[in-house]
Design an enzyme around this catalytic site. Structure first.
Site, PDB file in Angstrom:
ATOM      1  N   LYS A 149      -0.457   7.504   0.325  1.00  0.00           N
ATOM      2  CA  LYS A 149      -1.305   8.163  -0.203  1.00  0.00           C
ATOM      3  C   LYS A 149      -2.709   7.775   0.177  1.00  0.00           C
ATOM      4  O   LYS A 149      -3.831   8.203  -0.062  1.00  0.00           O
ATOM      5  CB  LYS A 149      -1.071   8.313  -1.655  1.00  0.00           C
ATOM      6  CG  LYS A 149       0.164   9.187  -1.984  1.00  0.00           C
ATOM      7  CD  LYS A 149       0.484   9.156  -3.323  1.00  0.00           C
ATOM      8  CE  LYS A 149       1.740   9.956  -3.785  1.00  0.00           C
ATOM      9  NZ  LYS A 149       3.020   9.369  -3.183  1.00  0.00           N
ATOM     10  N   SER A 196       0.924  -1.184  -0.193  1.00  0.00           N
ATOM     11  CA  SER A 196      -0.048  -0.110  -0.070  1.00  0.00           C
ATOM     12  C   SER A 196       0.870   1.387  -0.021  1.00  0.00           C
ATOM     13  O   SER A 196       2.044   1.278  -0.209  1.00  0.00           O
ATOM     14  CB  SER A 196      -0.826  -0.001   1.100  1.00  0.00           C
ATOM     15  OG  SER A 196      -1.900   0.936   0.994  1.00  0.00           O
TER      16      SER A 196
END
Length: 612
Positions: free
Chosen positions: A409, A406
């Protein structure tokens, strides 16, 4: 090459054999005050038939010809000492046992090994000194260089550069007072690091080598800054891990790179645990041709998996990583599979046939401006639906662990890409909360910020702009980002994958945020320019871009882990009905507009806000 090598060994052996005979005769000569009586000449000559073979045997048995004269050092002298010492004991023993009728004064038996040691050791050191240009004018023709640091790496570097045809070490600098004013292999420690400019001007030095691989990155950054301020080109030695592993020698100098300025202290990995997780297991990496995916594959290869499945949509990217593995990791069994993570049949076939125990999901669309407007729907399908397809297949086929890559952001996202990655995290949370009867796949997500040199990052863009003479474009003077190197990020992903019990979102310690404008200035300096040569211009924030990134949302807290660079985010729980609703929407046949995508994101990701 082999014949040349054998010739050198033969010449060295003949030299030592000649030295053995000469030392024996000179011992007689010294014993009788530089004039051997006539009655002793027959004994001196006849005993050579015993002395020389015995000494030659000792020379060979003690490995005197495994070393290279050019690099003769204390270990070589030690071998000579042992060989000569053993021969000195064998000679009187052999003369006695075989009842050799010869007159050998006791003083000859003492003088001979001393003379032989001096001749053999002296000739080797003389040859080394000659090759190091200590005799002759060649020494002055090499480029003078100052070494920053006076520790173990600097000592090794001084020794190795003594044989260099390019560099001549004229001094060292170190902040430790006890080292200043001392000599290191004949090279003086001139003073502190910050005296570089003064000594460089005095000694006409244009280059400095930072030889402190084991110190913290902040110390090395300070040394690089001193070089930049003095107008001296900075070089550095390889990283401490590479030196310790024997991959390279300390004299393999290279230019200072951005990693050296923004780098961090080495990651401590649980190698034993990762060995258990990966060794002799089938491991799959999606997005294996990307910057993160390919580095993950390299890190995984160290632990010798039974099979490494490289899953990638781009044919060219897959070809590149395949060619690299064929060259760099020929012993690692790989399978190169082209496919789309949204294609269920392809994924099912792979997982059914090869039964991976671990999947690292790095495939994603990640370029913020490109995904923000006309490609918003594709970003959602690839990043969210693609994650579901691969994760759900992993659950059906009994994959033990699924690790999602991941991003920071995903935290309080202001763009489609970040929000889509938050939804990907939520997919993994939902699947982990609802295990099947036959499988309990453990789902783990790992968030981190920008990585140096990854595709689409500012680093390659700045490098290209500098190569064209500038200007460098920065969106805002105050914009900041977290940075780490690709290898460090991937090492921490592996560590998080090992530690995760399922359901966690790991947050990496990204250090302090870096201003992009400062990053641009560093790159200008590293390229040998100033801001007068390469201008920095500000172009304004792009669609979906915010001034700073966060690693935690407003309603998230973290838990500590046993690893100092990993924490666990306590993310909000996901509603049970959410996933089925999202799948219905994501599997629509028609293209969804940007406005509808953003409307649904606001519904599913409450912390998502669009920029006006």
């Amino acid at each position: 090459m082999v014949s040349r090598f054998n010739t050198r060994i033969l010449l060295a052996f003949l030299h030592d054999l000649t030295a053995a005979g000469l030392a024996w005769l000179v011992a007689y000569w010294l014993r009788f005050n530089l004039s051997i009586p006539a009655e002793y000449w027959p004994s001196a000559l006849s005993t050579l038939a015993w002395v020389m073979p015995l000494q030659a045997l000792a020379f060979w048995r003690f490995g005197l010809y495994r070393g290279i004269w050019r690099f003769a050092s204390l270990p070589d002298l030690r071998r000579i000492l042992f060989a000569v010492g053993v021969a000195a004991l064998l000679i009187p023993l052999a003369l006695f046992m075989f009842q050799i009728k010869a007159i050998v004064p006791r003083s000859v038996l003492v003088l001979d090994p001393i003379l032989l040691l001096l001749i053999m050791g002296g000739s080797r050191l003389t040859y080394r000194a000659w090759k190091e240009h200590r005799f002759g004018a060649l020494a002055t023709e090499r480029e003078p260089v100052i070494i920053l640091g006076a520790g173990g790496a600097a000592a090794s570097l001084v020794r190795e550069l003594a044989q260099s045809r390019e560099w001549r070490v004229v001094g060292l600098l170190d902040d430790m007072p006890t080292k200043q004013g001392r000599d290191l292999y004949g090279v003086p420690v001139l003073g502190k690091l910050d005296s570089l400019a003064r000594h460089a001007e005095k000694l006409n030095v244009q280059h400095a080598v930072i030889a402190m691989p084991s110190t913290s990155h902040s110390v090395r950054r300070h040394a690089a800054q001193i070089c930049a301020d003095a107008g001296i080109a900075a070089l550095t030695v390889p990283a401490f891990d590479d030196l310790a592993s024997g991959k390279v020698t300390v004299s393999a100098l290279r230019k200072i790179e951005l990693d050296d300025l923004l780098g961090r202290d080495p990651v401590q990995l649980d190698d034993a645990g990762l060995q258990q997780l990966i060794h002799n297991q089938v491991v799959m990496v999606s997005g294996a041709g990307g910057s993160i995916g390919s580095e993950l594959c390299r890190q995984i290869a160290r632990f010798q998996p039974k099979l490494l499945i490289l899953f990638e949509m781009s044919e060219f990217a897959l070809y590149k990583i395949e060619q690299e593995f064929n060259t760099e990791f020929p012993d690692v069994h790989i399978l190169c599979a082209i496919g789309d993570v949204k294609h269920a049949a392809v994924i099912d076939s792979l997982l059914s046939q090869h039964q991976p125990s671990v999947i690292f999901h790095a495939a994603a669309y990640k370029h913020v401006p490109l995904m923000e407007q006309s490609n918003a729907w594709q970003a959602m399908r690839n990043n969210v639906l693609g994650t579901y397809m691969l994760a759900h297949a992993a659950q059906r086929h009994g994959v033990a662990k699924f690790v999602l890559i991941s991003t920071d952001k995903a935290v309080n996202p202001t763009n489609v890409m970040g929000a889509s990655k938050r939804l990907a995290e939520m997919v993994c949370q939902s699947l982990h909360a609802a295990p099947t009867d036959t499988s309990r796949t453990r789902f783990v997500a790992v968030r981190f910020g920008n990585v140096l040199g990854s595709s689409g990052s500012v680093i390659p863009k700045f490098q290209e702009q500098i190569a064209h003479g500038g200007p460098i474009t920065v969106t805002h003077p105050d914009i900041t980002r977290y940075f780490m190197s690709i290898p460090e990020a991937c090492q921490l992903v592996l560590q998080a994958g090992l530690m995760g019990d399922g359901g966690e979102i790991f947050v990496l310690d990204m250090g302090e945020p870096v201003k992009i404008a400062d990053l641009a200035r560093d790159m200008i300096k590293l390229s040998g320019f100033s801001e007068n040569d390469i201008k920095i211009v500000y172009s304004g924030l792009r669609p979906g871009e915010k001034l700073y990134e966060e690693l935690l949302a407003d309603d998230e807290h973290t838990l500590t882990t046993p690893h100092p660079k990993l924490r666990i985010a306590q993310a909000r729980t996901v509603e049970d009905a959410w996933l089925s609703q999202a799948l219905i929407w994501l599997t629509q046949e028609h293209i969804v507009s940007e406005a509808e995508v953003k409307q649904m994101l606001k519904k599913w990701v409450p912390e998502y806000t669009t920029q006006t």
